[in-house]
Scaffold this active site. Sequence first.
Site, PDB file in Angstrom:
ATOM      1  N   ASP A   8      52.405   6.524  31.690  1.00 35.10           N
ATOM      2  CA  ASP A   8      53.151   6.105  30.516  1.00 35.10           C
ATOM      3  C   ASP A   8      52.365   4.904  29.937  1.00 35.10           C
ATOM      4  OD1 ASP A   8      55.285   5.646  28.695  1.00 35.10           O
ATOM      5  OD2 ASP A   8      56.107   4.153  30.048  1.00 35.10           O
ATOM      6  N   ASP A  10      53.919   2.024  27.342  1.00 30.81           N
ATOM      7  CA  ASP A  10      54.748   0.810  27.206  1.00 30.81           C
ATOM      8  C   ASP A  10      55.441   0.463  28.525  1.00 30.81           C
ATOM      9  OD1 ASP A  10      54.153   0.587  24.484  1.00 30.81           O
ATOM     10  OD2 ASP A  10      55.813   1.890  23.911  1.00 30.81           O
TER      11      ASP A  10
END
Length: 241
Positions: A8, A10
């Site tokens: 991922d 953020d």
Amino acid sequence: MKFLLVFDFDHTIVDENSDTWVVKCAPEKKLPNGLRNSYQPGHWTEYMGRVFVYLGDNGVKEDEMKRTMTTIPFTAGMVDLLGFIRENKELFDCIIVSDSNTVFIDWILKAADFHKVFDEVFTNPAAFSSTGYLTVQNFHAHQCAKCPKNLCKRKVLKEFLDRQLEQGVSYTQIVYIGDGGNDLCPVMFLKKDDIAMPRQGYTLEKKISQLAQDLSPVGCSVLVWSSAVDIMSYLKLLIKE
């Protein structure tokens, strides 16, 4: 022997939400209440489209946005981890699956010289219009009821693995590194030889724990991390085996 690392972006690679970090460019570094309150669950991309219009209307230009975005901090230990992966790239394929956008991720990775660590980045496509406004589109359409309407990470991962298999590439293990609620769907897709690495104290870890308490645990191994050094320690053990 090859491993797939799925990241991922953020709160995983960077220690902030890139979409909210850009608000530092806004007048008084904040958004008007009406705009802030216009977000509807599952429709983040449309909301960010309105934020980018507001920034454009207030004369925020591409270079100012870029300067701001490239000050976003990396998560503790992440610079070391990405450096380690780069040194061992023959063992690792590396992809990002993120609900951010192509422009922000590209700026941030290139500024830190990490763009070559990643083989592919799957995120919402963004570009500057002829009038200098940043625009963003949904990554894809999907039928998954569990995910926001613009991005099902399980679908992205499955389609990537299918394409790789067509090229004759399969992986000894998939390592999924994330933090958010939208990372649960792809984690549920992982097999027993794979490993999910949720960030400690974040939504993904809490959801995985809840599933275990409900006696329907995920099918893969789980290893929680708080610093990316924890992830690097695991990868060092993995390539020694």
